[in-house]
Design a protein around this motif. Structure first.
Motif, short mmCIF file in Angstrom:
data_model
loop_
_atom_site.label_atom_id
_atom_site.label_comp_id
_atom_site.label_asym_id
_atom_site.label_seq_id
_atom_site.Cartn_x
_atom_site.Cartn_y
_atom_site.Cartn_z
N SER A 122 -7.97 7.99 5.22
CA SER A 122 -8.88 7.41 4.22
C SER A 122 -9.78 8.45 3.55
O SER A 122 -10.44 8.16 2.57
CB SER A 122 -9.73 6.31 4.85
N GLN A 123 -9.77 9.69 4.06
CA GLN A 123 -10.57 10.72 3.36
C GLN A 123 -9.85 11.21 2.11
O GLN A 123 -10.47 11.73 1.20
CB GLN A 123 -10.85 11.93 4.27
N ARG A 124 -8.52 11.07 2.12
CA ARG A 124 -7.77 11.53 0.95
C ARG A 124 -7.52 10.36 0.01
O ARG A 124 -7.40 9.22 0.42
CB ARG A 124 -6.44 12.14 1.40
N ALA A 125 -7.41 10.69 -1.28
CA ALA A 125 -7.18 9.64 -2.27
C ALA A 125 -5.85 9.89 -2.98
O ALA A 125 -5.36 11.02 -3.04
CB ALA A 125 -8.31 9.63 -3.29
N LEU A 126 -5.29 8.81 -3.49
CA LEU A 126 -4.10 8.93 -4.33
C LEU A 126 -4.45 8.32 -5.69
O LEU A 126 -4.99 7.21 -5.75
CB LEU A 126 -2.92 8.18 -3.70
N ALA A 127 -4.15 9.06 -6.75
CA ALA A 127 -4.42 8.53 -8.09
C ALA A 127 -3.10 8.17 -8.75
O ALA A 127 -2.06 8.78 -8.47
CB ALA A 127 -5.16 9.58 -8.91
N SER A 128 -3.15 7.17 -9.62
CA SER A 128 -1.92 6.76 -10.32
C SER A 128 -1.40 7.93 -11.15
O SER A 128 -0.19 8.06 -11.35
CB SER A 128 -2.19 5.55 -11.19
N ALA A 129 -2.31 8.80 -11.60
CA ALA A 129 -1.89 9.95 -12.42
C ALA A 129 -1.01 10.91 -11.62
O ALA A 129 -0.15 11.59 -12.20
CB ALA A 129 -3.12 10.67 -12.94
N ASP A 130 -1.20 10.95 -10.27
CA ASP A 130 -0.38 11.84 -9.43
C ASP A 130 1.09 11.44 -9.46
O ASP A 130 1.95 12.24 -9.09
CB ASP A 130 -0.85 11.76 -7.96
N LEU A 131 1.37 10.23 -9.87
CA LEU A 131 2.74 9.72 -9.79
C LEU A 131 3.47 9.84 -11.13
O LEU A 131 4.62 9.41 -11.26
CB LEU A 131 2.73 8.25 -9.33
N LYS A 132 2.79 10.40 -12.12
CA LYS A 132 3.43 10.62 -13.42
C LYS A 132 4.66 11.48 -13.23
O LYS A 132 4.66 12.43 -12.45
CB LYS A 132 2.47 11.34 -14.38
N GLY A 133 5.72 11.16 -13.95
CA GLY A 133 6.93 11.98 -13.87
C GLY A 133 7.97 11.40 -12.93
O GLY A 133 9.07 11.91 -12.85
N LYS A 134 7.60 10.34 -12.19
CA LYS A 134 8.65 9.70 -11.39
C LYS A 134 8.62 8.19 -11.57
O LYS A 134 7.60 7.61 -11.90
CB LYS A 134 8.56 10.08 -9.91
N VAL A 135 9.81 7.62 -11.35
CA VAL A 135 9.92 6.17 -11.36
C VAL A 135 9.51 5.67 -9.98
O VAL A 135 9.95 6.23 -8.98
CB VAL A 135 11.36 5.73 -11.66
N TRP A 136 8.61 4.70 -9.93
CA TRP A 136 8.16 4.22 -8.61
C TRP A 136 7.90 2.72 -8.63
O TRP A 136 7.75 2.10 -9.68
CB TRP A 136 6.92 4.99 -8.14
N LEU A 137 7.88 2.16 -7.43
CA LEU A 137 7.55 0.75 -7.27
C LEU A 137 6.13 0.66 -6.72
O LEU A 137 5.75 1.42 -5.84
CB LEU A 137 8.49 0.06 -6.28
N LEU A 138 5.37 -0.27 -7.26
CA LEU A 138 4.07 -0.57 -6.67
C LEU A 138 4.19 -1.94 -6.02
O LEU A 138 4.47 -2.94 -6.70
CB LEU A 138 2.97 -0.58 -7.74
N ASN A 139 4.03 -1.97 -4.71
CA ASN A 139 4.15 -3.22 -3.98
C ASN A 139 2.76 -3.61 -3.47
O ASN A 139 2.12 -2.87 -2.73
CB ASN A 139 5.13 -3.05 -2.82
N VAL A 140 2.29 -4.78 -3.94
CA VAL A 140 0.97 -5.25 -3.52
C VAL A 140 1.14 -6.08 -2.25
O VAL A 140 1.91 -7.05 -2.25
CB VAL A 140 0.32 -6.11 -4.63
N TRP A 141 0.46 -5.68 -1.19
CA TRP A 141 0.68 -6.36 0.09
C TRP A 141 -0.62 -6.45 0.87
O TRP A 141 -1.62 -5.80 0.54
CB TRP A 141 1.74 -5.64 0.92
N ALA A 142 -0.59 -7.27 1.91
CA ALA A 142 -1.74 -7.39 2.81
C ALA A 142 -1.25 -7.93 4.13
O ALA A 142 -0.25 -8.65 4.18
CB ALA A 142 -2.77 -8.34 2.21
N SER A 143 -1.96 -7.57 5.20
CA SER A 143 -1.51 -8.01 6.51
C SER A 143 -1.77 -9.50 6.72
O SER A 143 -1.15 -10.13 7.56
CB SER A 143 -2.21 -7.22 7.61
#
Lengths: 160, 175
Positions: B50-71
Motif C-alpha cells: 500500500s505504500q506504492r501506487a499505480l496510476a492509469s497513466a503507467d498502463l499506457k501502451g498496453k491493452v489491459w482489462l480493468l476488473n472491479v471486484w470486492a471480497s
C-alpha cells in the motif's frame, strides 16, 4: 414520607429523561439549505442500484456515495447543472428521471401523445361508421287512428 | 376466413412478439457513456504494497482489462475461477480495482482463491468507481493502448461472455 421519596425519584427520573433527550434533537445536516438542494437534486436522479428509486429515496450504498458527491460538489460552489453533467458523464442519460429530448428519445416523449392521437382517430372512425338511429316508420292514417284509440286522445284528456 | 377475423389474430401475434422481445431485454444493464472515451485517470495504492501506487497513466501502451471486484461481492466469487484461468492464458493483463473493500479481507481472498491480477489497486471510498460509472460489482472494462475504454461488461465474466464479447475486441486491439 415514602410518598415524598417516590415523588422525588419520579422527578429525578423525569429530569434525567429530559437531559438525555436534549442531545437527540441536533439537526442532522449542518447546513439545511445545502441539504434541501441535495435532496431536490437527488429526487431528479435515479439510483443505479435500485433503478426504480431516486437517489434521494434510496439507501443503497452507491446512492449514499453519490449523494455525498452531490453534497461535496454543491458545497464547493458547483451549480446544479454541473452536478447533473457530472452524473451523466459517468452513468449516461439513464441516471436522469427527465431524459433530454433527442433523436433516440423522441419516441419516448412523443409516444403517449401519439397513442392518444391514434385512439382519437380510431374512435372518430368507428363513430362515423356506425349507422345513425333509424327514422321511425311513417304511420298510415288508419294506424294513427288506431293508436289514438289505444292511447286515448291527449287533446281530449287535456280538455277534460 | 374473412379478413376481418384476421385482424385480432395479427394484433395478437404482434403483441406477443413485442412482449417476447421485451422479456429478452436487460433493462438493468445501463449502457455506459464511457465507451470510446478516455478511461478516467487514477492513482491508487496497491493492494499488495500500500505504500506504492499505480496510476492509469503507467498502463499506457498496453491493452489491459480493468476488473472491479470486492471480497464482499458474491458474484465476484462466481467469476473468480474464470479470471484465474484467463490470467494463466496470458492473453491480456488483468488489473483489479478493489472497490470499497477492506484491504485485509481482499488480501485474504487473493491468498485463498488465487490471484489473477497483475496488480490490484485500492479504491476504498469508491470515488474511482464512480468515475468509471460502476454501479454493480463485478464490472470489467477493456482499455486500449491509448487509454480509451473500448468495452464494458457488467456482471460476472464467464468463458462464454469472454469468447463472444471481449476476446474479439482484445484481439483486434492487439493486432
Amino acid at each position: 414520607m415514602t410518598h415524598c421519596a417516590a415523588r422525588l425519584v419520579a422527578i429525578l427520573l423525569l429530569a434525567v429523561c429530559t437531559l438525555a433527550g436534549a442531545g437527540v434533537a441536533v439537526p442532522v445536516a449542518a447546513d439545511p439549505a445545502l441539504e434541501s438542494r441535495v435532496n431536490t437534486l437527488g429526487a431528479e436522479l435515479r439510483c443505479l442500484v435500485c433503478q426504480n428509486q431516486s437517489l434521494a429515496d434510496s439507501h443503497a450504498e452507491l446512492a449514499v456515495d453519490l449523494k455525498n458527491q452531490i453534497r461535496e460538489q454543491l458545497r464547493a460552489g458547483r451549480s446544479e447543472q454541473q452536478v447533473i453533467d457530472y452524473m451523466t458523464e459517468r452513468y449516461g442519460d439513464f441516471v436522469l428521471y427527465r431524459p433530454p429530448l433527442k433523436a433516440s428519445t423522441v419516441l419516448l416523449w412523443a409516444g403517449p401523445a401519439l397513442l392518444v392521437l391514434l385512439g382519437l382517430i380510431a374512435l372518430w372512425r368507428s363513430l362515423g361508421r356506425r349507422p345513425g338511429t333509424p327514422e321511425p316508420p311513417a304511420l298510415s292514417a288508419a294506424d294513427e287512428q288506431r293508436a289514438l284509440e289505444l292511447l286515448g286522445d291527449p287533446r281530449r284528456d287535456a280538455g277534460a | 376466413m374473412s379478413p376481418r377475423l384476421l385482424v385480432p389474430l395479427c394484433a395478437f401475434i404482434l403483441l406477443g412478439a413485442l412482449l417476447g422481445a421485451g422479456l429478452r431485454l436487460k433493462p438493468r444493464e445501463i449502457p455506459s457513456p464511457l465507451i470510446g472515451k478516455a478511461a478516467p485517470a487514477f492513482s491508487l495504492p496497491l493492494l499488495s504494497e500500500s505504500q506504492r501506487a499505480l496510476a492509469s497513466a503507467d498502463l499506457k501502451g498496453k491493452v489491459w482489462l480493468l476488473n472491479v471486484w470486492a471480497s464482499w461481492c458474491t458474484p465476484c466469487r462466481e467469476e473468480h475461477p474464470f479470471l484465474v484461468a484467463l490470467a494463466r492464458e496470458q492473453i491480456v493483463p488483468i488489473y483489479g480495482l478493489n472497490y470499497k473493500d477492506d484491504p485485509r479481507a481482499a488480501q485474504e481472498w487473493i491468498q485463498r482463491l488465487g490471484n489473477p491480477y497483475a496488480e490490484s489497486v485500492l479504491d476504498r471510498d469508491g470515488k474511482v468507481g464512480i468515475d468509471y460509472g460502476v454501479y454493480g460489482v463485478p464490472e470489467t472494462f477493456v482499455i486500449d493502448r491509448s487509454g480509451v475504454i473500448r468495452f464494458k461488461h457488467v456482471g460476472p465474466l464467464t468463458r462464454e461472455v469472454w469468447t463472444r464479447d471481449l476476446l474479439p475486441i482484445v484481439q483486434q486491439l492487439r493486432s
